[in-house]
Design an enzyme around this catalytic site. Structure first.
Site, short mmCIF file in Angstrom:
data_model
loop_
_atom_site.label_atom_id
_atom_site.label_comp_id
_atom_site.label_asym_id
_atom_site.label_seq_id
_atom_site.Cartn_x
_atom_site.Cartn_y
_atom_site.Cartn_z
N VAL A 134 13.26 -19.50 -32.22
CA VAL A 134 14.14 -18.71 -33.08
C VAL A 134 15.43 -18.36 -32.33
O VAL A 134 16.53 -18.55 -32.85
CB VAL A 134 13.44 -17.43 -33.59
CG1 VAL A 134 14.43 -16.48 -34.26
CG2 VAL A 134 12.30 -17.79 -34.54
N GLU A 135 15.30 -17.86 -31.12
CA GLU A 135 16.50 -17.45 -30.37
C GLU A 135 17.37 -18.65 -30.02
O GLU A 135 18.60 -18.57 -30.08
CB GLU A 135 16.13 -16.67 -29.11
CG GLU A 135 17.36 -16.22 -28.36
CD GLU A 135 17.32 -14.79 -27.87
OE1 GLU A 135 18.35 -14.35 -27.33
OE2 GLU A 135 16.28 -14.12 -28.01
N THR A 136 16.77 -19.77 -29.70
CA THR A 136 17.54 -20.97 -29.36
C THR A 136 18.34 -21.44 -30.57
O THR A 136 19.56 -21.65 -30.49
CB THR A 136 16.62 -22.09 -28.86
OG1 THR A 136 15.94 -21.63 -27.67
CG2 THR A 136 17.38 -23.36 -28.57
N SER A 156 20.99 -18.85 -31.68
CA SER A 156 22.12 -18.78 -30.75
C SER A 156 23.06 -19.97 -30.90
O SER A 156 24.28 -19.82 -30.85
CB SER A 156 21.61 -18.71 -29.31
OG SER A 156 20.93 -17.50 -29.07
#
Length: 148
Positions: free
Chosen positions: A65-67, A70
């Site tokens: 999710v963060e990858t 971002s």
């Protein structure tokens, strides 16, 4: 990785190959398939990203999710501004045990100082495994490390 240059600026913070391979997304096997301002698509193998009971680790979902979120934020802000994660949340709906999971990040809000992206992760059968949300803050300058 396929990109849509007309939609997204190039990512200005490309890493040299020797540094790129040691980064967390590379270690977890995350591959970007599509990058545009409308959506970012990536995959991650379940193998190597399991918790002790054989299920995909919830933290691995968080990394995906963060990858993807971002990268999506960077497609909207760079090279003028630099996104950094501000808040991450994940809701786990089902267990993945084998194969690849696919995440699709889409914008919920893109403003001058913050952006928020929803990331839906599905397994190879198309079942929703996780719904994540990442909010990024947009900095006027490239972030620096505070480590000594």
């Amino acid at each position: 990785m396929s990109t849509h240059p007309q939609d997204a600026p190039p990512l200005a913070m490309e890493l040299p190959p020797e540094l790129a391979k040691e980064q967390l997304p590379a270690r977890m096997g995350i591959e970007l398939l599509e990058v545009s301002r409308e959506r970012v698509v990536g995959t991650m193998p379940v193998a190597g990203n399991r918790q002790p009971f054989g299920l995909m680790h919830g933290g691995a979902s968080g990394v995906l999710v963060e990858t993807l979120g971002s990268v999506a934020a960077a497609a909207h802000t760079m090279p003028d501004r630099y996104p950094v994660g501000l808040e991450l949340s994940c809701t786990h709906h089902a267990s993945a045990t084998v194969g690849l999971v696919t995440g699709i990040a889409t914008p919920l809000h893109v403003g001058r100082s913050t952006s928020t992206f929803e990331v839906v992760i599905t397994d190879e059968l198309g079942r929703r495994v996780c719904t994540g949300k990442l909010t990024c803050m947009h900095l006027d300058r490239r972030p620096t490390s505070t480590a000594g």
